[in-house]
Design an enzyme around this catalytic site. Structure first.
Site, PDB file in Angstrom:
ATOM      1  N   SER A 678       0.799  -1.227   0.000  1.00 15.00           N
ATOM      2  CA  SER A 678       0.000   0.000   0.000  1.00 15.00           C
ATOM      3  C   SER A 678       0.833   1.278   0.000  1.00 15.00           C
ATOM      4  O   SER A 678       0.276   2.371  -0.018  1.00 15.00           O
ATOM      5  CB  SER A 678      -0.951   0.004   1.196  1.00 15.00           C
ATOM      6  OG  SER A 678      -0.222  -0.019   2.402  1.00 15.00           O
ATOM      7  N   LYS A 721      -5.831   3.404   9.078  1.00 14.30           N
ATOM      8  CA  LYS A 721      -4.981   4.388   8.387  1.00 14.30           C
ATOM      9  C   LYS A 721      -5.587   5.788   8.459  1.00 14.30           C
ATOM     10  O   LYS A 721      -4.882   6.777   8.685  1.00 14.30           O
ATOM     11  CB  LYS A 721      -4.785   3.967   6.921  1.00 14.30           C
ATOM     12  CG  LYS A 721      -3.950   2.701   6.766  1.00 14.30           C
ATOM     13  CD  LYS A 721      -3.865   2.258   5.319  1.00 14.30           C
ATOM     14  CE  LYS A 721      -3.014   0.986   5.182  1.00 14.30           C
ATOM     15  NZ  LYS A 721      -2.924   0.510   3.804  1.00 14.30           N
TER      16      LYS A 721
END
Length: 827
Positions: A678, A721
């Site tokens: 990611s 996140k």
């Protein structure tokens, strides 16, 4: 010679020097004495009790003379008893009892054996020959003593050893054996032994005559009747009962009354018949007896009634845990279905999440809300397949596996069975325990689960299995397929604050004895602990820090107990009590930086900001990656560089630009391992920014996987996140378009504070992430690219390179001038 030694009292048994005897020890004091001996020099004093029936003898109930023995072997049996093999060494007399608490600890005088030999004393030699000859006659009459023993006795030339060896093997009464043990004089001992053996021989001769005469006179039925009558008469005369026979009768009665499967009942009847034909002291009898006890102790039809009260279950679940809506909802659904269907197979739930979020305690709440028994088995570190399925009875010390043991402990066929840390199992040469779990956790197969020890079908279909794990990737796919996965994400700061105020603080106040003391916790104090003294997804460390603060307050209160004091715990006091801050969350930079981009990472501790720095130096295309990186993140960096090369013309770069420069990509906090795909968009943004001298916006963070065509692919852990971006005061978050559906998990207050940009390509990422270029920036066509108006020209790269060179020369000159004038240069 006097010595301090642990004492083992014996019932109906006397051990002589040079004799090797197996003992079965079950009393706690006796086991403690054995453990003390094993921890020291393996020596232990063996003394007979005066009354065998006394379970907890006092010092006056134990003979003063005994034998010092050495423990050869010690084996713990499944029923808690200990089997020990002891060899007698020398006589000893108890002088004093030093301790009688945990075990008998005595001071004993060791009696040395006589060293007089037959060569020195002819009279002793004659006495030894008489005793040896008498023992030979005794062996001929008594079939229980092996003839080889008579041969070995003939070869003994030590008078003391000869007397002890014969005394150990002749069937004397205990009182006579004790008298022989207490006789220190070898000559007197041999004379006494000779007299006792003559009496035994006379009795054996009479018995032989009786047997011969009776055998001729009675028929088979009369013989059986006579023997039974004789046995009963002997028992009545001695005043004792055949305990083993009573135990067998009790077992037979228990088998008859126990409701089990037909297969189990037949097997136990067969095992009981086998047990009746065995000697009660044989090792095989112990194994069979243990097997029967285990099967009888299992719950075959015993079950608890489920509480089918949906509202009550919801209340209990909410009372015990804050948040965790998904697992709570699943439990309530299960109860609702059970209210409609009479018998529903127990589901297999797998709670997956970081440490400290309440997976194990949630399983306890499930048991409480359903009214079931609760069993917990930890699978962390299990490497032996037999620990799940049990050991076969052919092995010494065999026992059932953890599943059957847990059910035996619960006493119910439908408990809530928690399989903790199922992802921590591993395999070695003893098999793969995760493969053994396939049968346990498959609703189609666990109706007839077979444990190797039981070797019987056992129904596990009513058990409500709950598994916990920190990560899914270590659980094998076939096992994962059998479970219903419920993911528990980490708590937000607001969640932690509420949990601390509602649950943790009151609990720790009670545990630390401060219930009567007025303590006022401010929100700032809890937030200080959350942000600067813990770094976790759960609340376990937070609870420890709260307890640490309360312990220090308890110390202050104990110093002045009479003075009524109110403790106001705020951030300042918490900082003073706990010392310097332990952690800091990554924050965004104060200014827009060239080559520095903010990524977002998911860690076992929750989300965190992941900055990526890129520096371009002159070179030959070498790529350096630092920051303790995994293979996947390195591959993302390689893909990012390839993408930038493929878009060189669009970005205003020469096609061979990479042949003249070296790239260094650095991920700060090198002590923390980093991996995953990611970070792809962050790497590309940092690279383009460094190559084109275009600053990255300080208030933008991003996450997304990339491919070589510049597409932004979806990622996991979006909630964690986004929470990390919220903590770091980021204003804009770039996410893959396909992750838009995951925003429903993000708290509403976070949604309001952050602007979300959903992107599908890296071009979109760069246009949002890169800051407006300075007015004097030569690459005006890059400005057009960022605005989406047109693509950059090839000549712009040369202009950027020259502009960066001129700017560096200006900074060097300014720094040199400042140094000469004694001032600090520009930063």
């Amino acid at each position: 010679m006097k010595r301090k030694i642990p004492l083992l009292p014996l019932r109906e048994l006397i051990v002589f020097p040079h004799e090797v005897v197996p003992l079965f020890v079950g009393r706690e004091k006796s086991i403690n004495a054995l453990e003390e001996a094993m921890a020291a020099d393996r020596h232990i004093l063996l003394c007979a009790q005066k009354k065998a029936k006394v379970n907890d003898p006092k010092p006056e109930g134990i003979h003063d003379y005994g034998t010092i023995g050495t423990i050869i072997q010690l084996l713990r049996l499944p029923d808690g008893t200990v089997k020990v093999l002891v060899e007698g060494k020398s006589r000893a007399k108890i002088e004093e009892y030093l301790d009688t608490g945990r075990f008998f600890h005595v001071e004993a005088e060791e009696i040395e054996a006589s060293k007089v030999t037959p060569d020195d004393d002819p009279e002793l030699a004659a006495l030894m020959r008489s005793v040896q000859a008498t023992f030979e006659n005794y062996v001929k009459l008594n079939k229980r003593v092996p003839p080889e023993l008579a041969v070995s006795v003939q070869s003994i030339d030590n008078a003391s050893r000869l007397a002890d060896t014969i005394a150990a093997h002749v069937n004397f009464k205990l009182a006579a054996k004790q008298e022989l043990l207490e006789t220190e004089s070898v000559r007197a001992r041999l004379e006494k032994l000779y007299e006792l053996m003559q009496n035994e021989i006379e009795i054996l001769q009479v018995e032989k005559k009786i047997r011969t005469r009776v055998k001729k006179q009675m028929e088979k039925n009369q013989k059986e009747y006579y023997l039974n009558e004789q046995m009963q008469a002997i028992q009545k005369e001695l005043g004792s009962q055949d305990e083993f026979k009573n135990e067998l009768a009790e077992l037979e009665d228990r088998i008859r009354r126990k409701k089990m499967s037909k297969e189990a009942t037949e097997r136990l009847k067969k095992e009981l018949r086998k047990l009746k034909m065995m000697s009660p002291m044989s090792a095989e009898a112990t194994v069979v007896r243990n097997y029967i006890d285990t099967v009888l102790a299992l719950p075959w039809n015993e079950r608890t009634e489920d509480k089918i009260d949906i509202e009550e279950a919801e209340r209990i679940l909410d009372e015990d845990h804050y948040g965790l809506e998904k697992p709570k909802q699943r439990i309530v659904e299960y109860l609702a279905v059970q209210a409609l269907v009479k018998k529903v197979r127990g589901p297999i739930l797998c709670l997956v999440g970081p440490p400290g979020v309440g997976k194990t305690s949630l399983a306890k709440s499930v048991a409480r809300s359903t009214g079931r028994k609760f069993v917990r088995v930890s699978l962390g570190g299990v490497r032996d397949e037999a620990e799940i399925r049990g050991h076969r009875r052919t092995y010494i010390g065999a026992m059932p596996g953890k599943i059957i043991q847990g059910l035996r402990k619960s006493g119910s066929t439908n408990p809530v069975f928690l399989l903790d840390e199922i992802d921590k199992m591993s395999m070695d040469f003893r098999g793969d325990p995760s493969a053994a779990m396939l049968e346990v956790l498959d609703p189609e197969q666990n109706v007839a689960f077979v444990d190797h020890f039981l070797d019987l079908d056992y129904d596990l279909s009513e058990v409500l299995f709950v598994c916990t794990a920190n990560s899914l990737h270590t659980i094998p796919l076939p096992l994962r397929d059998r479970m219903e996965i419920i993911e528990l994400s980490g708590y937000t700061d607001e969640d932690k604050l509420k949990i601390a105020k509602q649950y943790l603080v009151p609990k720790q106040v009670e545990l630390n004895g401060l219930e009567g003391v007025e303590i006022q916790w401010s929100d700032s104090a809890v937030k200080e602990l959350i942000h600067h003294y813990t770094k976790e997804a759960g609340v376990r460390s937070l609870e420890r820090e709260i307890a640490s603060v309360l312990r220090k307050l308890a110390r202050e209160h104990v110093k002045e107990p009479k003075k009524k004091k109110t403790f106001k715990v705020d951030a300042k006091l918490a900082n003073k009590l706990l010392g310097p801050r332990k952690y800091r969350f990554n924050r965004a930079e104060e200014t827009d930086m060239i080559g520095m981009a903010n990524g977002l990472a998911y860690t076992p501790m929750g989300g965190d900001l992941l900055p990526v720095e890129t520096t371009i130096t002159s070179g030959k295309g070498k790529v350096t990656l630092t920051g303790q990186l995994g293979d996947v993140i390195k591959e993302s960096a390689t893909a990012g560089i390839t993408y930038v090369r493929s878009r060189s013309l669009a970005l205003g770069l020469e096609p061979d630009f990479y042949e003249h420069v070296d790239f260094h990509l650095h991920f700060p906090e090198g002590a923390v391992p980093k991996d995953g795909p990611s970070a792809g968009v962050t790497i590309v943004t940092s690279l383009v920014s460094a190559l084109l001298a275009a600053p990255v916006r300080k208030d933008v963070a991003m996450t997304g996987e990339i491919n070589l065509r510049g597409k932004v692919l979806p990622i996991g852990g979006l909630k964690e996140k986004v929470l990390a971006a919220y903590r770091a005061e980021i204003k804009t978050v770039l996410c893959p378009r396909e992750n838009e559906k995951d925003l429903h998990e993000v708290p509403k207050n976070v949604m309001k504070a952050i602007e979300f940009k959903f992107v599908e390509s890296l071009d979109e990422v760069l246009r949002v992430a890169l800051a407006p270029l300075p007015e004097d920036h030569p690459n005006q066509s890059l400005r057009a690219f960022l605005l989406g108006e047109s693509e950059a020209k090839l000549d712009d790269w040369r202009e950027v390179r020259d502009w960066m060179k001129q700017r560096k020369e200006q900074e060097d000159r300014a720094r040199e001038t400042a140094r000469e004038s004694g001032q600090h240069g520009p930063h």
